[in-house]
Every structure is written in C-alpha cells, then in structure tokens.
Scaffold this active site. Structure first.
Site, PDB file in Angstrom:
ATOM      1  N   ASN A 102       0.853  -1.191   0.000  1.00 21.31           N
ATOM      2  CA  ASN A 102       0.000   0.000   0.000  1.00 21.31           C
ATOM      3  C   ASN A 102       0.885   1.235   0.000  1.00 21.31           C
ATOM      4  O   ASN A 102       2.027   1.185   0.471  1.00 21.31           O
ATOM      5  CB  ASN A 102      -0.883   0.007   1.254  1.00 21.31           C
ATOM      6  CG  ASN A 102      -1.842   1.184   1.291  1.00 21.31           C
ATOM      7  OD1 ASN A 102      -2.451   1.535   0.260  1.00 21.31           O
ATOM      8  ND2 ASN A 102      -1.985   1.806   2.444  1.00 21.31           N
ATOM      9  N   HIS A 156       0.763   5.202   1.382  1.00 23.40           N
ATOM     10  CA  HIS A 156       0.000   6.043   2.308  1.00 23.40           C
ATOM     11  C   HIS A 156       0.662   7.408   2.407  1.00 23.40           C
ATOM     12  O   HIS A 156       1.879   7.494   2.633  1.00 23.40           O
ATOM     13  CB  HIS A 156      -0.070   5.383   3.687  1.00 23.40           C
ATOM     14  CG  HIS A 156      -0.883   6.178   4.654  1.00 23.40           C
ATOM     15  ND1 HIS A 156      -2.262   6.178   4.624  1.00 23.40           N
ATOM     16  CD2 HIS A 156      -0.530   7.041   5.625  1.00 23.40           C
ATOM     17  CE1 HIS A 156      -2.713   7.000   5.567  1.00 23.40           C
ATOM     18  NE2 HIS A 156      -1.670   7.540   6.175  1.00 23.40           N
ATOM     19  N   SER A 203       4.715   6.985   2.462  1.00 20.48           N
ATOM     20  CA  SER A 203       5.280   5.692   2.831  1.00 20.48           C
ATOM     21  C   SER A 203       4.694   4.589   1.960  1.00 20.48           C
ATOM     22  O   SER A 203       3.489   4.572   1.718  1.00 20.48           O
ATOM     23  CB  SER A 203       4.947   5.352   4.290  1.00 20.48           C
ATOM     24  OG  SER A 203       5.330   6.390   5.169  1.00 20.48           O
ATOM     25  N   ASP A 254      -2.976   0.791   7.992  1.00 22.48           N
ATOM     26  CA  ASP A 254      -1.798   1.656   7.756  1.00 22.48           C
ATOM     27  C   ASP A 254      -0.671   1.337   8.736  1.00 22.48           C
ATOM     28  O   ASP A 254       0.166   2.198   9.020  1.00 22.48           O
ATOM     29  CB  ASP A 254      -2.170   3.143   7.842  1.00 22.48           C
ATOM     30  CG  ASP A 254      -3.192   3.549   6.791  1.00 22.48           C
ATOM     31  OD1 ASP A 254      -3.173   2.969   5.694  1.00 22.48           O
ATOM     32  OD2 ASP A 254      -4.006   4.445   7.083  1.00 22.48           O
TER      33      ASP A 254
END
Ligand code: GAR
Length: 210
Positions: A107, A109, A136, A145
């Site tokens: 992911n 973020h 990040s 997250d």
C-alpha cells in the site's frame, strides 16, 4: 515476470506510474487487472488505455465488509497474482482478506508512517505545524496503515503550503517510490516475514528509511 493486480478508487496516478514502469521494463512485471470499488474512477480509463483488463466491485452492492472482501478477493485470485498493489484504494480491509494476500500486498500512504494513519493526512500535518511531511510504501498487515514500511520520501513544509500543494508534491514523490518498491518486489529483492521486511536479504527497520 510477475503478475500484478492493482486496486484503485480514484484518479490512478500511481497506477499510471506503475503502468509506465512496466512498459519501460523498470518493473519486471505485467499488470493482469485493475479493480476499482468505484465505477467512475478515472484510473479505470488509464487501465483501458493501456489494454489492461478492468473490474468494478462496487462496495455499495454488499451488506457487510466481509461479504465485499470475499468477492473482491475471489476476483483478485482469478488472476493468480504474485503481487497486489493498493494504489489509492480507499477501503478498510478485513483480516481475512489481508491474510489471503499476506506478504504479497503493498500500500502507499500519504504520510511519514507511523504518523497520520487514516485520512486527511496533509491537513493533519499542517495543523500539527510539522516541518516535514511525506509518503510511505508499506506491506499490508491487519493493522490499518500499520504494516512494516519499505520506503519513505519526505518533503519540507513551507509557510505557504496548503493541503493541495502538499498533495501535489507528495504525488510526485509517490510516482518515484511506488514503482521502485514494486520493481524490488518483482526482482525478488523484497520480502516480508513475520512483519519484518528484508531487502536483498537484509532486514529493514520498520521506519526511518529514506
Ligand atoms: C495517493 O496520494 C495515495 O497515497 C493515497 O491516495 C492517493 C491516490 O492517488 N492513498 C491513501 O490515502 C490511502 N489511505 P492516485 O489515485 O492518483 O494514485
């Protein structure tokens, strides 16, 4: 080369950066499909322009997060991907979903994690009078997250900045670091084991990588 499925909810500029890096062969991979939870996501057009198969799995058609995530995971697994890339996919994922793709889901973020998990990260960095902000890329674990960070990029915050100017500068960083991390993964340089990240066999610290 690796098979990649990308999940989006919106513009898909990070998707575009990854498409471009696959075409230029920076990334040794092929995007098998792009899946959106929103039918009007512009990223679907980007995928179609690149001749990539698209699916819409609309969360509004489901009663529960579990039911949605089951159908979404089944749709992803049709493509048997080596890597699942969340690129502005704005959904909280169930533990069952995350477990099905453990160690192979990334992911991006828009904050310097562990700061500002969740939404409105640019405004929160401004409100806190932070001097720096950033983005990040992390492996996805059950904690929202909260998975181990692979790569971060930082920007300075100036007195003139607004959430929009920060978002724009963050995007230019995202379009560099996300393809880079996907490149590492597709070259078998990047792994996660027991929530620890290894790059070229060396363990990365959970934070602070620039
Ligand atoms: C990116 O800035 C990404 O970091 C953020 O959404 C944007 C998507 O832009 N992701 C999150 O906020 C995840 N919670 P894009 O659709 O142009 O790639």
């Amino acid at each position: 080369s690796k098979k990649i499925v990308v999940l989006i909810s919106g513009s898909g500029s990070n998707l575009q950066a990854i498409i471009d890096a696959c075409i230029s062969q920076q990334i040794n991979g092929v995007i098998s499909a792009v899946i959106s939870n929103k039918a009007d996501a512009y990223g679907l057009t980007r995928a179609q322009n690149a001749n990539i198969q698209t699916h819409v799995v609309d969360h509004k058609a489901f009663d529960s997060r579990e039911a949605y995530d089951k159908v979404l995971a089944d749709k992803i697994e049709l493509h048997n991907p080596d890597l699942v890339v969340l690129a502005g996919f704005m959904r909280i994922l169930t533990p069952e979903f995350v477990q099905r793709f453990a160690g192979k889901m990334l992911n991006i973020h828009p904050s310097l994690l562990p700061k500002y998990q969740g939404l409105n990260t640019h405004q929160r960095a401004l409100d806190a009078k932070d001097k720096e902000h950033g983005v990040s890329v992390h492996f996805v674990t059950e904690e929202l997250d909260g998975g181990p960070v692979v790569c971060q990029a930082a920007i300075e915050i100036t007195a003139e900045d607004t959430a929009d100017t920060l978002a724009a500068r963050i995007h230019t960083k995202e379009h560099i670091i996300y393809p880079l991390v996907v490149e590492w993964f597709c070259d078998n340089k990047l792994t996660m084991d027991n929530s620890l990240v290894f790059l070229n066999g060396e363990q990365l610290e959970a934070t602070g990588i620039r």
